[in-house]
Scaffold this motif. Sequence first.
Motif, PDB file in Angstrom:
ATOM      1  N   LYS A  80      55.068  51.501 -87.523  1.00  0.00           N
ATOM      2  CA  LYS A  80      54.395  50.891 -88.683  1.00  0.00           C
ATOM      3  C   LYS A  80      54.162  51.925 -89.789  1.00  0.00           C
ATOM      4  CE  LYS A  80      51.886  47.727 -90.921  1.00  0.00           C
ATOM      5  NZ  LYS A  80      51.495  48.449 -92.147  1.00  0.00           N
ATOM      6  N   GLN A 114      61.102  45.803 -80.781  1.00  0.00           N
ATOM      7  CA  GLN A 114      60.140  44.716 -80.722  1.00  0.00           C
ATOM      8  C   GLN A 114      59.344  44.877 -79.423  1.00  0.00           C
ATOM      9  OE1 GLN A 114      59.718  42.376 -83.315  1.00  0.00           O
ATOM     10  NE2 GLN A 114      61.113  43.848 -84.292  1.00  0.00           N
ATOM     11  N   HIS A 117      54.007  42.624 -76.805  1.00  0.00           N
ATOM     12  CA  HIS A 117      52.848  42.052 -77.492  1.00  0.00           C
ATOM     13  C   HIS A 117      52.776  42.653 -78.893  1.00  0.00           C
ATOM     14  CE1 HIS A 117      51.712  41.620 -73.190  1.00  0.00           C
ATOM     15  NE2 HIS A 117      51.268  40.446 -73.613  1.00  0.00           N
ATOM     16  N   VAL A 118      52.465  41.843 -79.860  1.00  0.00           N
ATOM     17  CA  VAL A 118      52.309  42.347 -81.232  1.00  0.00           C
ATOM     18  C   VAL A 118      51.120  43.310 -81.235  1.00  0.00           C
ATOM     19  CG1 VAL A 118      51.826  41.764 -83.632  1.00  0.00           C
ATOM     20  CG2 VAL A 118      53.242  40.237 -82.242  1.00  0.00           C
ATOM     21  N   LEU A 122      48.803  44.723 -86.294  1.00  0.00           N
ATOM     22  CA  LEU A 122      49.777  43.913 -87.025  1.00  0.00           C
ATOM     23  C   LEU A 122      49.477  42.434 -86.824  1.00  0.00           C
ATOM     24  CD1 LEU A 122      53.186  45.650 -86.147  1.00  0.00           C
ATOM     25  CD2 LEU A 122      51.907  45.841 -88.289  1.00  0.00           C
ATOM     26  N   SER A 123      49.719  41.640 -87.850  1.00  0.00           N
ATOM     27  CA  SER A 123      49.547  40.193 -87.704  1.00  0.00           C
ATOM     28  C   SER A 123      50.817  39.532 -87.190  1.00  0.00           C
ATOM     29  CB  SER A 123      49.132  39.576 -89.053  1.00  0.00           C
ATOM     30  OG  SER A 123      50.102  39.882 -90.047  1.00  0.00           O
ATOM     31  N   GLU A 124      51.949  40.191 -87.407  1.00  0.00           N
ATOM     32  CA  GLU A 124      53.228  39.690 -86.925  1.00  0.00           C
ATOM     33  C   GLU A 124      54.168  40.873 -86.703  1.00  0.00           C
ATOM     34  OE1 GLU A 124      54.503  37.084 -90.022  1.00  0.00           O
ATOM     35  OE2 GLU A 124      55.094  38.707 -91.359  1.00  0.00           O
ATOM     36  N   PRO A 125      55.227  40.697 -85.903  1.00  0.00           N
ATOM     37  CA  PRO A 125      56.142  41.812 -85.643  1.00  0.00           C
ATOM     38  C   PRO A 125      56.799  42.312 -86.932  1.00  0.00           C
ATOM     39  CG  PRO A 125      56.539  40.001 -84.118  1.00  0.00           C
ATOM     40  CD  PRO A 125      55.610  39.476 -85.167  1.00  0.00           C
ATOM     41  N   ASP A 127      59.860  43.563 -89.198  1.00  0.00           N
ATOM     42  CA  ASP A 127      61.292  43.289 -89.277  1.00  0.00           C
ATOM     43  C   ASP A 127      61.905  44.424 -90.089  1.00  0.00           C
ATOM     44  OD1 ASP A 127      63.787  42.161 -89.172  1.00  0.00           O
ATOM     45  OD2 ASP A 127      63.443  40.793 -90.845  1.00  0.00           O
TER      46      ASP A 127
END
Length: 249
Positions: A80, A114, A117-118, A122-125, A127
């Motif tokens: 991230k 990926q 578990h997220v 983070l709110s979503e994975p 990309d």
Amino acid sequence: MSTDKKLIVLLGPTASGKTALAVEIACALDGEIISADSRQIYRRLDIGTGKDLKEYGFIPYHLIDSHEIGEAFSVAHFQKAAFDAINDVITRGKQPILCGGTGLYIESLLANYQFSHVPHFLSEPLDIQFSHVVFGLNPSTDERREKITKRLQARLQEGMLEEVQQLLVDGVHPEELRWLGLEYKWMINYIEGHISKDEFEKGLETAIHQFAKRQMTYFRKMERAGIEINWIPDTLDFQAKRDFILNFI
């Protein structure tokens, strides 16, 4: 993020000269360096992790001195933080250069890891779709061993042990340092009297040689997994290695 800027990646084992070469490329391409080193993110670990901050000169760098010792920082955290840093550099029209020797971190970006578990931050994975080109430094075994030995002696003379002793005085727990592995495990064992100075110096040197070998094994695994690494011929001098990258791009 759509961009005509390709992420340049420079990887290699410890003591292979990555930082100096990355700085040269950054100077030539108006770039900024994103560190892919699992320990240089921590403040106050300057000599032991080989930050060599003076080498950067006026070149901006990211993911160095961003966390306190003991703060959690996983592969997911790196992915991230590097994703954000690279996007920031590109948004400002600069050339991002990812430089380091932590293969798992580099692979997490290039292969768009990926997780099962997220991560909680983070709110979503993520990309991750950076267009990239990867260059590798791979000194001969003899040269690598010589550079590792020389650099270890230089760091000991610069005060690597004293740096750790000061951290202990400042209240950093020995286990927090031992957890960092390699140099820190050996330094704590020596400072606490578990091994002699001779055992410390010879054992640490051997451990660093073994670590460099494991780094190369990981890079080869990345290649087998489909990540193309353009190995820079080790016979080239420093300037020619710089030109190899610039001409390739």
